[in-house]
Design a protein around this motif. Structure first.
Motif, PDB file in Angstrom:
ATOM      1  N   PHE A  41       0.860  -1.188   0.000  1.00 46.52           N
ATOM      2  CA  PHE A  41       0.000   0.000   0.000  1.00 46.52           C
ATOM      3  C   PHE A  41       0.888   1.227   0.000  1.00 46.52           C
ATOM      4  CE2 PHE A  41       0.030  -1.258   4.589  1.00 46.52           C
ATOM      5  CZ  PHE A  41       0.671  -0.141   5.121  1.00 46.52           C
ATOM      6  N   LYS A  42       0.285   2.338  -0.453  1.00 51.24           N
ATOM      7  CA  LYS A  42       0.997   3.619  -0.537  1.00 51.24           C
ATOM      8  C   LYS A  42       0.293   4.641   0.353  1.00 51.24           C
ATOM      9  CE  LYS A  42       0.219   3.790  -4.826  1.00 51.24           C
ATOM     10  NZ  LYS A  42      -0.077   3.757  -6.195  1.00 51.24           N
ATOM     11  N   ALA A  43       1.006   5.717   0.622  1.00 47.02           N
ATOM     12  CA  ALA A  43       0.406   6.827   1.361  1.00 47.02           C
ATOM     13  C   ALA A  43      -0.891   7.224   0.675  1.00 47.02           C
ATOM     14  CB  ALA A  43       1.375   8.005   1.422  1.00 47.02           C
ATOM     15  N   ASN A  44      -1.891   7.508   1.467  1.00 48.45           N
ATOM     16  CA  ASN A  44      -3.247   7.894   1.059  1.00 48.45           C
ATOM     17  C   ASN A  44      -4.151   6.719   0.721  1.00 48.45           C
ATOM     18  OD1 ASN A  44      -3.026  10.722   1.454  1.00 48.45           O
ATOM     19  ND2 ASN A  44      -1.821  10.822  -0.444  1.00 48.45           N
ATOM     20  N   ASP A  45      -3.627   5.496   0.703  1.00 48.91           N
ATOM     21  CA  ASP A  45      -4.488   4.322   0.542  1.00 48.91           C
ATOM     22  C   ASP A  45      -5.220   4.070   1.867  1.00 48.91           C
ATOM     23  OD1 ASP A  45      -3.532   3.920  -2.028  1.00 48.91           O
ATOM     24  OD2 ASP A  45      -2.293   2.174  -1.520  1.00 48.91           O
ATOM     25  N   TYR A  52       0.935 -10.435   9.527  1.00 46.61           N
ATOM     26  CA  TYR A  52       1.889 -11.261  10.253  1.00 46.61           C
ATOM     27  C   TYR A  52       2.872 -11.788   9.209  1.00 46.61           C
ATOM     28  CZ  TYR A  52       4.002 -15.185  12.667  1.00 46.61           C
ATOM     29  OH  TYR A  52       4.912 -16.055  13.206  1.00 46.61           O
ATOM     30  N   ILE A  53       4.171 -11.634   9.464  1.00 49.53           N
ATOM     31  CA  ILE A  53       5.187 -12.037   8.499  1.00 49.53           C
ATOM     32  C   ILE A  53       5.596 -13.479   8.789  1.00 49.53           C
ATOM     33  CG2 ILE A  53       7.460 -11.533   7.528  1.00 49.53           C
ATOM     34  CD1 ILE A  53       7.037  -8.618   8.626  1.00 49.53           C
ATOM     35  N   SER A  54       5.239 -14.375   7.873  1.00 46.82           N
ATOM     36  CA  SER A  54       5.627 -15.779   7.993  1.00 46.82           C
ATOM     37  C   SER A  54       7.059 -15.965   7.516  1.00 46.82           C
ATOM     38  CB  SER A  54       4.676 -16.660   7.177  1.00 46.82           C
ATOM     39  OG  SER A  54       5.013 -18.012   7.306  1.00 46.82           O
ATOM     40  N   ASP A  55       7.403 -15.285   6.432  1.00 48.01           N
ATOM     41  CA  ASP A  55       8.794 -15.213   5.986  1.00 48.01           C
ATOM     42  C   ASP A  55       8.950 -14.014   5.070  1.00 48.01           C
ATOM     43  OD1 ASP A  55       8.494 -16.042   3.123  1.00 48.01           O
ATOM     44  OD2 ASP A  55       7.949 -17.965   3.999  1.00 48.01           O
ATOM     45  N   GLY A  56      10.200 -13.579   4.919  1.00 49.08           N
ATOM     46  CA  GLY A  56      10.491 -12.421   4.089  1.00 49.08           C
ATOM     47  C   GLY A  56      10.921 -11.236   4.930  1.00 49.08           C
ATOM     48  N   CYS A  57      11.058 -10.108   4.259  1.00 49.98           N
ATOM     49  CA  CYS A  57      11.470  -8.871   4.917  1.00 49.98           C
ATOM     50  C   CYS A  57      10.717  -7.720   4.265  1.00 49.98           C
ATOM     51  CB  CYS A  57      12.984  -8.686   4.775  1.00 49.98           C
ATOM     52  SG  CYS A  57      13.647  -7.241   5.633  1.00 49.98           S
ATOM     53  N   LEU A  58      10.178  -6.821   5.084  1.00 48.71           N
ATOM     54  CA  LEU A  58       9.411  -5.676   4.599  1.00 48.71           C
ATOM     55  C   LEU A  58       9.858  -4.428   5.331  1.00 48.71           C
ATOM     56  CD1 LEU A  58       7.294  -8.296   4.963  1.00 48.71           C
ATOM     57  CD2 LEU A  58       5.859  -6.727   3.700  1.00 48.71           C
ATOM     58  N   ARG A  59       9.402  -3.293   4.823  1.00 48.50           N
ATOM     59  CA  ARG A  59       9.649  -2.038   5.535  1.00 48.50           C
ATOM     60  C   ARG A  59       8.477  -1.101   5.305  1.00 48.50           C
ATOM     61  NH1 ARG A  59      12.786   2.688   2.663  1.00 48.50           N
ATOM     62  NH2 ARG A  59      12.184   2.315   0.511  1.00 48.50           N
ATOM     63  N   THR A  60       8.211  -0.265   6.307  1.00 46.42           N
ATOM     64  CA  THR A  60       7.302   0.858   6.128  1.00 46.42           C
ATOM     65  C   THR A  60       8.177   2.095   6.019  1.00 46.42           C
ATOM     66  OG1 THR A  60       7.039   1.119   8.526  1.00 46.42           O
ATOM     67  CG2 THR A  60       5.321  -0.117   7.365  1.00 46.42           C
ATOM     68  N   TYR A  61       7.790   2.996   5.118  1.00 46.51           N
ATOM     69  CA  TYR A  61       8.549   4.230   4.981  1.00 46.51           C
ATOM     70  C   TYR A  61       7.622   5.384   4.645  1.00 46.51           C
ATOM     71  CZ  TYR A  61       8.409   3.554  -0.124  1.00 46.51           C
ATOM     72  OH  TYR A  61       7.993   3.380  -1.427  1.00 46.51           O
ATOM     73  N   TYR A  62       8.071   6.540   5.074  1.00 47.54           N
ATOM     74  CA  TYR A  62       7.376   7.800   4.850  1.00 47.54           C
ATOM     75  C   TYR A  62       8.146   8.565   3.785  1.00 47.54           C
ATOM     76  CZ  TYR A  62       5.870  12.607   5.760  1.00 47.54           C
ATOM     77  OH  TYR A  62       5.404  13.878   5.634  1.00 47.54           O
TER      78      TYR A  62
END
Length: 194
Positions: A41-45, A52-62
């Protein structure tokens, strides 16, 4: 169905459920696969789900007005991630959620979370405790950002996130620390040459 039930036990490790409760909880989660580089998702969505992360890597950013990215959170296996401000306040996202490494996620909508709390109150206590720890970690991060040098922030990052550093690009780490790529390179060079 068996895999979904074992995933519920993994997500809520330490809690005991009846077979009926396990089936109910597993019915609320939706398994999703995302490829590296996907923006969930993006800002304004509108943000209706936490993941819940079962596997992988994510990030939230502004994304700042100047176009500069500011990484707010990284997420790895066994962590929860979303734009919590939007999720809890039923407002539009202020951040973006990006997949850094191919990921398997289990999404839970806000309405299903509330249903889960009303049907199985022990889950609400479990999540409240996780959120308390997360809030404390965010507060610590703010204090570190305001009071420590860039080098000390990097060392603190290594202590806290040493298991994911190699998965991240330099600019992800730099944006998380609030420094430039050049500053990060200089700090690493200084640390590893001393």
């Amino acid at each position: 169905m068996k895999n979904d039930i074992s995933k519920v036990k993994e997500i809520y490790k330490g809690l005991s459920f009846t077979d009926e409760e396990l089936k109910f909880v597993s019915s609320l989660f939706h398994k999703k696969y995302y490829k590296k580089g996907t923006i969930i998702f993006k800002a304004n969505d509108i943000v209706d789900d936490m993941f819940y992360i079962s596997d992988g890597c994510l990030r939230t950013y502004y994304m700042g007005r100047s176009g500069k990215e500011h990484t707010v959170q990284f997420g790895i296996k066994d962590w929860w991630i979303t734009d919590f401000t939007a999720y809890f306040s039923a407002s539009k996202a202020i951040m973006n959620l990006e997949v850094i490494e191919d990921a398997t996620l289990y999404s839970l909508s806000r309405s299903d979370e509330e249903l889960l709390y009303s049907e199985i109150p022990q889950v609400e206590t479990f999540i409240r405790k996780k959120l308390e720890r997360a809030f404390a970690a965010f507060q610590k991060r703010i204090i570190v950002s305001l009071s420590q040098s860039a080098k000390d922030r990097y060392l603190d990052f290594l202590d806290t996130h040493n298991n994911i550093e190699k998965k991240l690009k330099n600019y992800h780490i730099a944006s998380y620390l609030g420094i430039t790529n050049e500053s990060l390179s200089r700090i690493r060079k200084e640390l590893y040459n001393s």
